[in-house]
Design a protein around this motif. Structure first.
Motif, PDB file in Angstrom:
ATOM      1  N   THR A   1     -15.750   5.112   2.854  1.00 26.48           N
ATOM      2  CA  THR A   1     -15.210   4.065   3.734  1.00 26.48           C
ATOM      3  C   THR A   1     -14.976   2.769   2.968  1.00 26.48           C
ATOM      4  O   THR A   1     -14.069   1.997   3.298  1.00 26.48           O
ATOM      5  CB  THR A   1     -16.151   3.804   4.924  1.00 26.48           C
TER       6      THR A   1
ATOM      7  N   HIS B   1     -11.538   2.816   0.984  1.00 27.87           N
ATOM      8  CA  HIS B   1     -10.392   3.092   1.845  1.00 27.87           C
ATOM      9  C   HIS B   1     -10.223   4.603   2.065  1.00 27.87           C
ATOM     10  O   HIS B   1      -9.101   5.119   2.103  1.00 27.87           O
ATOM     11  CB  HIS B   1      -9.110   2.480   1.265  1.00 27.87           C
ATOM     12  N   ASN B   2     -11.356   5.297   2.176  1.00 31.16           N
ATOM     13  CA  ASN B   2     -11.416   6.737   2.467  1.00 31.16           C
ATOM     14  C   ASN B   2     -10.884   7.605   1.321  1.00 31.16           C
ATOM     15  O   ASN B   2     -10.687   8.801   1.511  1.00 31.16           O
ATOM     16  CB  ASN B   2     -10.660   7.078   3.762  1.00 31.16           C
TER      17      ASN B   2
ATOM     18  N   GLY C   1       0.825  -1.201   0.000  1.00 32.21           N
ATOM     19  CA  GLY C   1       0.000   0.000   0.000  1.00 32.21           C
ATOM     20  C   GLY C   1       0.855   1.245   0.000  1.00 32.21           C
ATOM     21  O   GLY C   1       2.087   1.186  -0.024  1.00 32.21           O
TER      22      GLY C   1
ATOM     23  N   ASP D   1     -10.451  10.012   9.395  1.00 28.96           N
ATOM     24  CA  ASP D   1      -9.672   9.286   8.385  1.00 28.96           C
ATOM     25  C   ASP D   1     -10.012   9.780   6.982  1.00 28.96           C
ATOM     26  O   ASP D   1      -9.127   9.901   6.118  1.00 28.96           O
ATOM     27  CB  ASP D   1      -9.940   7.783   8.493  1.00 28.96           C
TER      28      ASP D   1
ATOM     29  N   GLN E   1      -7.330  11.587   4.606  1.00 29.30           N
ATOM     30  CA  GLN E   1      -6.995  11.035   3.297  1.00 29.30           C
ATOM     31  C   GLN E   1      -7.280  12.040   2.196  1.00 29.30           C
ATOM     32  O   GLN E   1      -6.490  12.192   1.248  1.00 29.30           O
ATOM     33  CB  GLN E   1      -7.793   9.754   3.048  1.00 29.30           C
TER      34      GLN E   1
END
Length: 716
Positions: free
Chosen positions: A605, A608-609, A75, A263, A267
């Motif tokens: 969400t 992955h935001n 990632g 989050d 992001q």
């Protein structure tokens, strides 16, 4: 996405490699970006290391013991600086009569970009019980493909790729382009390979049990220095500090009791920072990776507008850059006319040769209006009249284009028809060739006047009136009259009483294209509609035909050409949803704005935001995530900026540095978020924090840490 090749992207399912774009991971630094798979490999499909719209490294594949390693996890870091992939070996080939089993060597591949170079560290640790001879290999190549070639555009001729030059631990590639430019790539290793060829480097590492071995690799277009640990560490520190400075520009937002919401905020802010390039004219948010890592006019303006209340420096950078590239002549190939604002710029070989018109392309009908409108919003937000005065001639030229060339048939509305076959057939933000049509699905003949563009023009004329007064150049009356004339024309010619909605466009005969699209949400954002009509539009946009449960679709279900898997005809675009939500909030429908904010948050969400450029418009199903659009750009600036515009709308924050006032109109917070703080909001020479909290079912605001003369007014 707004590019002449968005249509071909919509059909990009033809390639399995391109269809896997959503699984690729991106890094960016300045005009350099890298797209790789989850292992960090480049395989010459939709991936690669790109500098100035040219792929300088097309293949870069790691093997361990002749096999692809087993991936444990991979990632990009939260600040978007580092990519890392943790792998382990498959069974190794016998060396000296013994073979090592799978899973005894941990291999971490860690990389980042800095100042036009790729830095990579390969760290190998032997966790086995025996010493190991570890064979490692990199396969590589550099095809110097133009970004448009990578995206599928065929070329009849290309330049000449020279044979790679080898020098111990270095491989140098070069390409003599048809534009007579020499483009180079140099790939270098910290250790001399056991075997080095034009396409492969092989290493044999003796790795005692419990010991670690590092291999450093660098790749760049300009020089070939020897990599080592010190260079890697120094450059990594500089890259991380630079990103930290970009993330800390302007005010910050925090919701202390909602880590999931934080989050998303973090992001989104990190993605804006990643995509923002510091140019000579100031920071500019590039549109998105991988296809749009370049300045776009419309995208830059919208992203800057979304961030304006928190970080006005983006708007200043965008306005200054675009003013310097305003058209001064007429060109059918570039779709330029005097006063028009740039749509897109490219640096690759195909653009330089005129094989595509995008070296400096002006085929966006709305960008000029948005440029003027943003200048007005920036002046009010910051009080920076010096910058506005410097670009005032550009604003006048833009207004001149709106009044003349932008209105090709003299009916008072901004319209478009592409000037050359090489350009965009549709020139609003929905620019795929099938995005504008009538209620029977037929495409309109030009020139076409889009409804949202008239809203942008309305804002632009009002901005010119305000700026003329602020600069003491007149009373603004003529500009204000133009704004009201546009309002009257839109209300008279676009409104569909039976539908309670606005037509998406007028065709070349002045007939409305009556398809029900999300474009009307942008009209709400402009503040043009009468309140009763705005309420009808809001109700329709919030109906099941438009709302998927993950936001507002671009086209209502049941309309001709509706397809939830299409690019513009039934998909969900976060920035489009944000404009609609902000427009609804502006007319007092805060509950609709809150609901759409919550829906996009839930969608985020599942991504992955990181909201993609768009996703499919299928209805929400319990327990199932939103369905990704396979070739959506990720990250995308105006998708990342959506949360900030929607929060501003929900909180009702209006900042007027000219008046020295912050106005808060009927603030609300999304469910599950009871507190939110905007820290270090700068307003002219003053600053403050705004703390929002839910008390007895109402949201109250508390100004804190106020410095300088500044009024805070709350209106309910």
């Amino acid at each position: 996405m707004d590019d002449a090749y968005s249509t071909s992207m919509s059909a990009a399912g033809e390639s399995a490699d391109v269809a896997g774009l959503s699984q690729l991971l991106a890094l960016k630094s300045g005009d350099t970006f890298l797209v790789a798979d989850a292992w960090g490999d480049l395989r010459g499909a939709a991936d690669g290391l790109f500098v100035a719209d040219t792929r300088i490294l097309s293949r870069f594949v790691l093997t361990i013991g002749l096999s692809k390693p087993s991936r444990l996890t991979s990632g990009v870091s939260a600040d978007n600086v580092f990519f890392s992939c943790h792998t382990t070996n498959r069974p190794l080939p016998p060396m000296g009569g013994r073979s090592a089993p799978a899973g005894v060597v941990h291999v971490e591949r860690r990389r980042f970009l800095w100042e036009g170079r790729l830095y990579e560290r390969l760290r190998m640790v032997n966790h086995g019980v025996d010493d190991i001879l570890l064979p490692i290999a990199y396969d590589y190549d550099a095809d110097f493909a133009d970004i448009f070639q990578v995206r599928g555009t065929r070329r009849e001729r290309t330049g000449r790729v020279a044979e790679p030059e080898l020098d111990g631990r270095r491989v140098a590639f070069s390409y003599h382009g048809l534009d007579d430019r020499i483009r180079r790539t140099c790939l270098a290793f910290s250790e001399p390979p056991h075997k080095l060829t034009r396409r492969r480097a092989e290493f044999m590492f003796s790795l005692p049990r419990g010991r670690r071995q590092d291999l450093y690799v660098e790749c760049g277009a300009d020089r070939c220095e020897t990599p080592d640990g010190d260079r890697f560490r120094r450059a990594s520190v500089e890259a991380r500090l630079h990103m930290r400075r970009k993330r800390r520009r302007g005010a910050s937002l925090r919701g202390p009791r909602s880590p999931r919401f934080n989050d998303w905020l973090d992001q989104s802010r990190a993605d804006i920072a990643l995509l923002t390039t510091d140019l000579d004219t100031g920071p500019y948010p590039y549109a998105g990776t991988p296809w749009f890592s370049t300045p776009f006019g419309r995208d830059g303006i919208i992203a800057a507008w979304q961030m304006l209340w928190l970080d006005p420096s983006l708007a200043r950078g965008v306005l200054t850059y675009l003013a310097g590239r305003q058209a001064t002549e007429t060109s059918a190939f570039q779709d330029s006319q005097p006063g028009k604002i740039m749509h897109e710029t490219r640096q690759g070989e195909m653009s330089a040769l005129g094989e595509v018109p995008f070296a400096l392309y002006y085929g966006g009908v709305d960008t000029t209006c948005l440029f003027v409108a943003l200048a007005g919003a920036y002046a009010r937000r910051t009080g920076d009249l010096e910058t506005v005065r410097a670009i005032w001639p550009n604003l006048q030229a833009a207004a001149g284009w709106m009044a003349t060339c932008g209105d090709s048939n003299g009916d008072g509305l901004i319209d478009y028809a592409r000037a050359a076959e090489t350009g965009l057939s549709n020139q609003g933000w929905k620019d795929s060739e099938d995005s504008i049509f009538d209620r029977d699905g037929r495409f309109p003949k030009g020139p076409v006047a889009l409804v949202e563009v008239q809203g942008y023009a309305f804002m632009a004329w009002r901005a010119m009136a305000d700026l003329e007064r602020l600069l003491n150049l007149g009373d603004g009356g003529a500009y204000a009259a133009r704004a009201e004339a546009v309002r009257s024309l839109v209300e008279d010619r676009f409104w569909m009483p039976d539908a309670g909605f606005y037509a998406v466009a007028l065709d070349g005969d002045g007939r409305p294209c009556e398809a029900l699209t999300s474009n009307a949400g942008h009209l709400l954002f402009s503040g043009l509609p009468a309140p009763d009509r705005a309420r009808q539009v809001s109700r329709r946009l919030m109906s099941g035909a438009f709302r998927s449960g993950w936001g507002v679709r671009t086209l209502a279900e049941g309309q001709p050409r509706y397809n939830p898997m299409s690019y513009h005809n039934g998909s969900v675009w976060p920035h489009d949803v944000a404009f609609a939500a902000a427009g609804m909030a502006g007319y007092g429908d805060k509950d609709a704005a809150r609901l759409l904010l919550e829906e996009l948050h839930e969608a985020a969400t599942h991504f992955h935001n990181r909201l993609p450029e768009l996703f499919c418009g299928f209805p929400k199903s319990v327990g199932e995530p939103p369905i990704a659009y396979p070739v959506a750009c990720l990250p995308q600036a105006w998708a990342a900026g959506s949360v900030f515009l929607m929060l501003q709308a929900a909180l009702g924050v209006q900042i007027d540095a000219i008046e020295g006032e912050v106005r808060i109109h009927d603030p609300i917070l999304p469910h599950g978020l009871d507190r939110l703080t905007a820290e270090s909001l700068t307003v002219g020479d003053a600053s403050l924090d705004l703390h929002f909290s839910r008390v007895d079912g109402h949201v109250v605001v508390s100004p804190r840490n106020r410095t300088g003369p500044l009024r805070v007014t709350t209106v309910r």
